[in-house]
Design an enzyme around this catalytic site. Structure first.
Site, PDB file in Angstrom:
ATOM      1  CE1 TYR A 158      36.025  44.027  36.450  1.00  0.00           C
ATOM      2  CE2 TYR A 158      36.537  46.307  35.941  1.00  0.00           C
ATOM      3  CZ  TYR A 158      35.868  45.376  36.692  1.00  0.00           C
ATOM      4  OH  TYR A 158      35.012  45.792  37.693  1.00  0.00           O
ATOM      5  CE  LYS A 165      32.634  47.986  38.914  1.00  0.00           C
ATOM      6  NZ  LYS A 165      31.444  48.050  39.788  1.00  0.00           N
TER       7      LYS A 165
HETATM    8  O1  0WD Z   1      36.331  41.280  43.202  1.00  0.00           O
HETATM    9  C1  0WD Z   1      35.209  41.710  43.398  1.00  0.00           C
HETATM   10  N1  0WD Z   1      34.234  40.914  43.780  1.00  0.00           N
HETATM   11  C2  0WD Z   1      34.960  43.171  43.221  1.00  0.00           C
HETATM   12  C3  0WD Z   1      33.686  43.640  43.095  1.00  0.00           C
HETATM   13  C4  0WD Z   1      36.123  44.074  43.172  1.00  0.00           C
HETATM   14  C5  0WD Z   1      35.779  45.463  43.022  1.00  0.00           C
HETATM   15  C6  0WD Z   1      34.494  45.873  42.881  1.00  0.00           C
HETATM   16  N2  0WD Z   1      33.457  44.972  42.911  1.00  0.00           N
HETATM   17  C7  0WD Z   1      32.105  45.485  42.753  1.00  0.00           C
HETATM   18  C8  0WD Z   1      31.268  44.859  41.675  1.00  0.00           C
HETATM   19  O2  0WD Z   1      31.634  45.313  40.389  1.00  0.00           O
HETATM   20  C9  0WD Z   1      29.891  45.353  42.096  1.00  0.00           C
HETATM   21  O3  0WD Z   1      29.721  46.698  41.696  1.00  0.00           O
HETATM   22  O4  0WD Z   1      31.367  45.294  43.930  1.00  0.00           O
HETATM   23  C10 0WD Z   1      29.984  45.308  43.621  1.00  0.00           C
HETATM   24  C11 0WD Z   1      29.331  44.109  44.275  1.00  0.00           C
HETATM   25  O5  0WD Z   1      29.791  42.941  43.626  1.00  0.00           O
HETATM   26  P1  0WD Z   1      30.098  41.539  44.349  1.00  0.00           P
HETATM   27  O6  0WD Z   1      29.742  41.607  45.768  1.00  0.00           O
HETATM   28  O7  0WD Z   1      31.459  41.150  43.934  1.00  0.00           O
HETATM   29  O8  0WD Z   1      29.155  40.548  43.540  1.00  0.00           O
HETATM   30  P2  0WD Z   1      27.765  39.803  43.818  1.00  0.00           P
HETATM   31  O9  0WD Z   1      27.768  39.136  45.132  1.00  0.00           O
HETATM   32  O10 0WD Z   1      27.552  38.931  42.610  1.00  0.00           O
HETATM   33  O11 0WD Z   1      26.714  40.986  43.804  1.00  0.00           O
HETATM   34  C12 0WD Z   1      26.492  41.803  42.691  1.00  0.00           C
HETATM   35  C13 0WD Z   1      25.012  41.810  42.448  1.00  0.00           C
HETATM   36  C14 0WD Z   1      24.407  40.813  41.487  1.00  0.00           C
HETATM   37  O12 0WD Z   1      24.736  39.576  41.643  1.00  0.00           O
HETATM   38  P3  0WD Z   1      24.733  38.518  40.383  1.00  0.00           P
HETATM   39  O13 0WD Z   1      26.024  37.788  40.597  1.00  0.00           O
HETATM   40  O14 0WD Z   1      23.523  37.700  40.634  1.00  0.00           O
HETATM   41  O15 0WD Z   1      24.731  39.279  39.077  1.00  0.00           O
HETATM   42  O16 0WD Z   1      24.561  42.923  41.743  1.00  0.00           O
HETATM   43  C15 0WD Z   1      23.169  42.692  41.567  1.00  0.00           C
HETATM   44  C16 0WD Z   1      22.948  41.224  41.626  1.00  0.00           C
HETATM   45  O17 0WD Z   1      22.225  40.835  42.725  1.00  0.00           O
HETATM   46  N3  0WD Z   1      22.650  43.093  40.294  1.00  0.00           N
HETATM   47  C17 0WD Z   1      21.523  43.802  40.198  1.00  0.00           C
HETATM   48  N4  0WD Z   1      20.722  44.340  41.134  1.00  0.00           N
HETATM   49  C18 0WD Z   1      19.638  44.988  40.710  1.00  0.00           C
HETATM   50  N5  0WD Z   1      19.322  45.128  39.411  1.00  0.00           N
HETATM   51  C19 0WD Z   1      21.278  43.906  38.824  1.00  0.00           C
HETATM   52  C20 0WD Z   1      20.112  44.598  38.445  1.00  0.00           C
HETATM   53  N6  0WD Z   1      19.756  44.742  37.162  1.00  0.00           N
HETATM   54  N7  0WD Z   1      22.251  43.255  38.133  1.00  0.00           N
HETATM   55  C21 0WD Z   1      23.097  42.760  39.046  1.00  0.00           C
END
Ligand code: 0WD
Length: 257
Positions: A158, A165
């Site tokens: 991580y 985080k």
């Molecule tokens: O296990 C997990 N999935 C966990 C996620 C466990 C604990 C926390 N999280 C957190 C992540 O760290 C994040 O903060 O939850 C949050 C949402 O993440 P998610 O739902 O797991 O992931 P995803 O569906 O990929 O959405 C995150 C999105 C990005 O997706 P991608 O995969 O294309 O990077 O964050 C957005 C983007 O759409 N993102 C941005 N939005 C605006 N500006 C940017 C940016 N520069 N960079 C990434």
């Protein structure tokens, strides 16, 4: 009547229907909130528009949080639609270069990787809260972000995302202190691992899911519905006395040794 009836929520971070932000949108919609959405880039635009339509929303705005001009434009455009303000800001955004979230911490570490991870994953929460602040006055507003156990513990792979985080969780506390006098609450959910696009970038993620299933008190991983329900609650007036907190939605995994 849902417990978010009459509330307006801006939801960031939908990248697919498996995104945690999708689970939060679903729960907030069910509880009666009116929703608006942002998308990171043109590739995601139609997907987010489709999700928005399912929730009866046609407010879908571009927002790459690395760009100050886009942050300003987003809230300006939102103000044209919701000209008397809004109540809830959901920050579900994180990014770290792939080589920085695999292997040893120092191997993937560069000044650029460190700065970029903190910029997108932690600074952006403060930047969005600052931009949203004028529109959230006098409405019992709530800001919600998503964290992970790696903020507190040193977890394999991580790496720099864990450091970002930790910064995000501290940012939650400082924002809560700053905005509390204006009636705006700021909280985080520390979610257990869920298979999303962002998670698939983390080396060894499948192994983590199996480990949680075997060892969490509830003997399962969590779903985006689990996280969505708690997110909706934390942003509602039911949680009016809660701010600056990191709430675990992880099937209890963080309490075991
Ligand atoms: O296990 C997990 N999935 C966990 C996620 C466990 C604990 C926390 N999280 C957190 C992540 O760290 C994040 O903060 O939850 C949050 C949402 O993440 P998610 O739902 O797991 O992931 P995803 O569906 O990929 O959405 C995150 C999105 C990005 O997706 P991608 O995969 O294309 O990077 O964050 C957005 C983007 O759409 N993102 C941005 N939005 C605006 N500006 C940017 C940016 N520069 N960079 C990434």
């Amino acid at each position: 009547m849902g417990f978010l009836q009459g509330k307006r929520a801006l939801i960031t971070g939908i990248a697919s229907e498996r995104s945690i932000a999708s689970g939060i949108a679903e729960a907030m919609h069910r509880e009666g909130a009116e929703l608006a959405f942002t998308y990171q880039n043109d590739k995601l635009k139609s997907r987010v528009e489709k999700a928005a339509a399912e929730y009866g929303s046609d407010i879908v705005l571009p927002l790459d949080v690395s760009d100050d001009a886009q942050i300003a434009a987003c809230f300006e455009q939102l103000g044209q639609r919701w000209n008397d303000g809004f109540d809830i800001l959901v920050h579900a955004i994180a990014f770290a270069p792939r080589e920085a979230i695999a292997g040893q911490f120092l191997d993937g570490l560069t000044r650029e990787n460190f700065a970029l991870s903190h910029d997108i994953s932690a600074y952006s929460l403060a930047a969005l809260a600052k931009a949203a602040r004028p529109a959230m006055q006098g409405r019992k507003g709530a800001v919600l972000t998503l964290s992970y156990l790696g903020a507190e513990r040193a977890l394999q792979n991580y790496n720099v995302m864990g450091v970002a985080k930790a910064s995000l969780e501290a940012t939650v506390r400082y924002l809560a202190l700053n905005l509390g006098a204006e009636g705006i609450r700021v909280n985080a959910i520390s979610a257990g691992p869920i298979k999303t696009l962002a998670a698939s970038g983390i080396a060894g993620f499948r192994k983590i899911l199996g480990h949680v299933e075997a060892n969490a008190p509830l003997r399962r991983t969590v779903t985006i519905e689990d996280v969505g329900n708690v997110g909706a609650f934390l942003c509602s007036d039911l949680a009016a006395g809660v701010t600056g907190e990191v709430t675990y939605v992880d099937a209890g995994y963080n309490i075991v040794g």
